[in-house]
Write an enzyme that holds these catalytic residues in place. Structure first.
Site, PDB file in Angstrom:
ATOM      1  CB  THR A   1     -11.904   5.878 -44.469  1.00  0.00           C
ATOM      2  OG1 THR A   1     -13.074   6.669 -44.209  1.00  0.00           O
ATOM      3  CG2 THR A   1     -10.745   6.792 -44.753  1.00  0.00           C
TER       4      THR A   1
ATOM      5  CB  THR B   1     -14.720  10.037 -42.009  1.00  0.00           C
ATOM      6  OG1 THR B   1     -15.597  11.023 -42.548  1.00  0.00           O
ATOM      7  CG2 THR B   1     -15.018   9.827 -40.536  1.00  0.00           C
TER       8      THR B   1
ATOM      9  CD  GLU C   1     -17.476  18.185 -47.317  1.00  0.00           C
ATOM     10  OE1 GLU C   1     -16.523  18.807 -47.793  1.00  0.00           O
ATOM     11  OE2 GLU C   1     -18.575  18.700 -47.032  1.00  0.00           O
TER      12      GLU C   1
ATOM     13  CG  LEU D   1     -35.826  13.203 -32.844  1.00  0.00           C
ATOM     14  CD1 LEU D   1     -36.645  14.009 -31.825  1.00  0.00           C
ATOM     15  CD2 LEU D   1     -35.155  12.024 -32.128  1.00  0.00           C
TER      16      LEU D   1
ATOM     17  CB  CYS E   1     -21.179   8.326 -43.578  1.00  0.00           C
ATOM     18  SG  CYS E   1     -20.386   9.023 -45.022  1.00  0.00           S
TER      19      CYS E   1
ATOM     20  NE  ARG F   1     -21.096   4.068 -50.304  1.00  0.00           N
ATOM     21  CZ  ARG F   1     -20.339   5.127 -50.057  1.00  0.00           C
ATOM     22  NH1 ARG F   1     -19.086   4.986 -49.670  1.00  0.00           N
ATOM     23  NH2 ARG F   1     -20.829   6.343 -50.185  1.00  0.00           N
TER      24      ARG F   1
HETATM   25  C1  UDX Z   1     -24.234  11.509 -42.990  1.00  0.00           C
HETATM   26  C2  UDX Z   1     -24.135  12.824 -42.197  1.00  0.00           C
HETATM   27  O1  UDX Z   1     -25.426  13.439 -42.113  1.00  0.00           O
HETATM   28  C3  UDX Z   1     -23.160  13.766 -42.872  1.00  0.00           C
HETATM   29  O2  UDX Z   1     -23.009  14.956 -42.121  1.00  0.00           O
HETATM   30  C4  UDX Z   1     -21.827  13.073 -43.001  1.00  0.00           C
HETATM   31  O3  UDX Z   1     -20.910  13.891 -43.682  1.00  0.00           O
HETATM   32  C5  UDX Z   1     -21.956  11.739 -43.740  1.00  0.00           C
HETATM   33  O4  UDX Z   1     -22.948  10.932 -43.096  1.00  0.00           O
HETATM   34  P1  UDX Z   1     -25.501  10.744 -45.218  1.00  0.00           P
HETATM   35  O5  UDX Z   1     -24.874   9.403 -45.021  1.00  0.00           O
HETATM   36  O6  UDX Z   1     -25.512  11.360 -46.575  1.00  0.00           O
HETATM   37  O7  UDX Z   1     -24.779  11.827 -44.271  1.00  0.00           O
HETATM   38  O8  UDX Z   1     -27.006  10.614 -44.752  1.00  0.00           O
HETATM   39  P2  UDX Z   1     -27.972  11.209 -43.627  1.00  0.00           P
HETATM   40  O9  UDX Z   1     -28.880  12.183 -44.237  1.00  0.00           O
HETATM   41  O10 UDX Z   1     -27.235  11.615 -42.405  1.00  0.00           O
HETATM   42  O11 UDX Z   1     -28.828   9.889 -43.299  1.00  0.00           O
HETATM   43  C6  UDX Z   1     -28.186   8.733 -42.777  1.00  0.00           C
HETATM   44  C7  UDX Z   1     -29.164   7.603 -42.600  1.00  0.00           C
HETATM   45  O12 UDX Z   1     -30.039   7.875 -41.492  1.00  0.00           O
HETATM   46  C8  UDX Z   1     -30.080   7.327 -43.787  1.00  0.00           C
HETATM   47  O13 UDX Z   1     -30.160   5.938 -43.987  1.00  0.00           O
HETATM   48  C9  UDX Z   1     -31.409   7.900 -43.358  1.00  0.00           C
HETATM   49  O14 UDX Z   1     -32.488   7.251 -43.968  1.00  0.00           O
HETATM   50  C10 UDX Z   1     -31.374   7.643 -41.860  1.00  0.00           C
HETATM   51  N1  UDX Z   1     -32.228   8.553 -41.064  1.00  0.00           N
HETATM   52  C11 UDX Z   1     -31.976   9.883 -41.068  1.00  0.00           C
HETATM   53  C12 UDX Z   1     -33.251   8.034 -40.289  1.00  0.00           C
HETATM   54  O15 UDX Z   1     -33.488   6.823 -40.257  1.00  0.00           O
HETATM   55  N2  UDX Z   1     -34.021   8.895 -39.541  1.00  0.00           N
HETATM   56  C13 UDX Z   1     -33.800  10.224 -39.524  1.00  0.00           C
HETATM   57  O16 UDX Z   1     -34.529  10.931 -38.814  1.00  0.00           O
HETATM   58  C14 UDX Z   1     -32.757  10.744 -40.317  1.00  0.00           C
END
Ligand code: UDX
Length: 437
Positions: A85, A121, A148, A254, A264, A334
């Protein structure tokens, strides 16, 4: 059980393999012939730790197959919708083309009692709309929204051992016939004690967008603190350690740095704002605009810091970017903050070389104008500055003494605050982190 999984991307391919691992007979369906050919040969079409081993393991059992033919869904008792999506072009709203066409496409193959399970989503209201459509065609079929929560890089274990299940059913009742069927699908995890919540359709849809919005807010909160730390000469990493010890706050998510990206979080908070506007509740999510703005500001800040580090001008400076993926253990680029920063630096006159253990092919498709080099040492040769933008372990473990022999100038910008500043400075490097003195 016989299960079909429509959409074999980051979500569906993992879901199909995991369902087969749990003992079900699964067919994965996707319109992309290349993806289906790869998956049929037990090769993962993208990098996800553990996925290829799992594909090989389950395909040997004969329980998992892949096809481009939607008719193969006929005869399955449960049909998972796992298509993308994405953000609509030129708008914040989610593009539901794929969800709609997967659902419409399934209609001719449904039998009484079938379950359609949405995992993508979607904006709140989608499930009820689709449920009405399905019931018009097959009154004895049911739609469940079952969001999910998997994280890329941990997708296999998150799917096999989720921390909760949410079932959104039409009447929100535990007694709804769909609940028992989905319980059978997930019986292995449920037997291990995974909690399961039954809700109505809109609540289930909102659980997902609310969770992602909370995570995005947490990251932008600490990045806003990083801005303050920069202004006040404080250290955001120590601040995060200290506030994170309060278990009402928690230390996870954090980590201040160049912010969140991926397929996402960025598009989900935008789609959520757009949907709130349509529902007349836009004020409730005004704060997400700020969350988005803080996140995007970190990228600009990184470019500014790079310029400062390069004595005030990026023109003709050789910059090495460590990391292209939006996060480690993924080849997904992405909305990757790392790549967007690399492209900005190049636009502003720097000569940028990007390296990454897994994401270079995807990165080159997205930004063909950048220079890519798979070997870290070669990428860093004669660099005027090095930027660590995706915290792969191998970059965190770089030896500042050895690395010093490769580059031209000992300058490093740590966009993820993962390096030991004292160690790098002791080795002669000018080290800058984000939100750190
Ligand atoms: C996220 C959600 O965690 C997940 O539950 C949902 O289903 C899809 O979106 P994902 O996109 O795989 O998952 O990545 P995630 O681990 O959440 O990290 C997202 C982004 O935040 C990354 O770019 C990561 O580098 C950044 N991030 C994460 C930070 O900058 N600081 C942090 O402390 C944690």
């Amino acid at each position: 059980m016989r299960i079909s999984v429509i959409g074999c991307g980051y979500l569906g391919a993992v879901h199909a393999a995991c369902m087969a691992k749990l003992g079900h007979e699964v067919v994965g369906i996707d319109v992309d012939e290349r993806k289906i050919a790869e998956l049929s040969a037990a090769r993962a079409p993208f990098f996800e730790p553990g996925l290829e081993d799992l594909l090989r393991e389950v395909q040997e059992t004969g329980r998992l197959s892949f096809t481009t033919d939607l008719a193969a869904a006929e005869g399955s008792a449960v049909h998972f919708i796992c298509v993308g999506t994405p953000q609509k072009k030129g708008e914040n709203a989610a593009d539901l083309t794929y969800v709609d066409s997967a659902t419409f496409g399934l209609l001719p193959y449904l039998s009484p009692g079938d379950l359609i399970v949405g995992k993508s989503t979607v904006p709140v209201g989608t499930a009820t709309r689709l449920s009405n459509l399905i019931q018009a065609q097959e009154p004895d079929a049911h739609l469940v929204w079952n969001p999910e929560f998997l994280r890329e890089g941990h997708a296999v274990s998150d799917t096999l051992h989720p921390d909760r299940f949410v079932y959104g059913v039409a009447n929100g009742s535990e007694e709804h016939p769909a609940v028992a069927i989905l319980d059978e699908v997930y019986s292995t995890s449920l037997a291990l004690g995974t909690p399961r919540l039954v809700t109505d359709h809109p609540t289930a849809e909102l659980v997902k967008t609310a969770a992602n919005s909370f995570l995005a807010t947490k990251i932008s909160f600490i990045n806003a603190m990083a801005e303050l730390c920069e202004a006040a000469g404080a250290d955001v990493t120590r601040l995060a350690d200290a506030i994170g010890m309060d278990d009402r706050i928690g230390r996870k998510f954090l980590n201040a740095g160049i912010g969140f990206g991926g397929g996402c979080l960025p598009k989900d908070i935008r789609a959520f704002m757009a949907r709130a506007g349509e529902l007349g509740a836009d004020q409730a999510l005004t704060f997400l605009r700020e969350v988005d703005a803080i996140n995007m500001r970190r990228r600009t800040r990184m470019v500014e810091l790079s310029r400062e580090l390069c004595d005030g001008s990026l023109m003709g400076k050789r910059i090495t970017v460590l990391g292209a993926a939006f996060k480690p253990e993924s080849d997904d680029v992405r909305d990757s903050p790392a790549l967007s920063i690399a492209a900005q630096l190049q636009l502003q006159g720097a000569i940028v070389t990007v390296t990454d253990p897994k994401a270079l092919a995807n990165a080159a498709r997205r930004f063909p104008e950048l220079h890519y080099e798979p070997d870290t040492d070669k990428a860093a040769e004669r660099a005027d500055a090095v930027l660590l933008l995706t915290e792969w372990k191998e970059y965190q473990n770089l030896d500042p003494y050895e690395f010093a022999h490769i580059v031209s100038s000992l300058r490093i910008l740590d966009g993820r605050n993962v390096l030991d500043a004292t160690k790098w400075r002791a080795a002669g490097w000018t080290y800058r982190g984000l939100g750190r003195p």
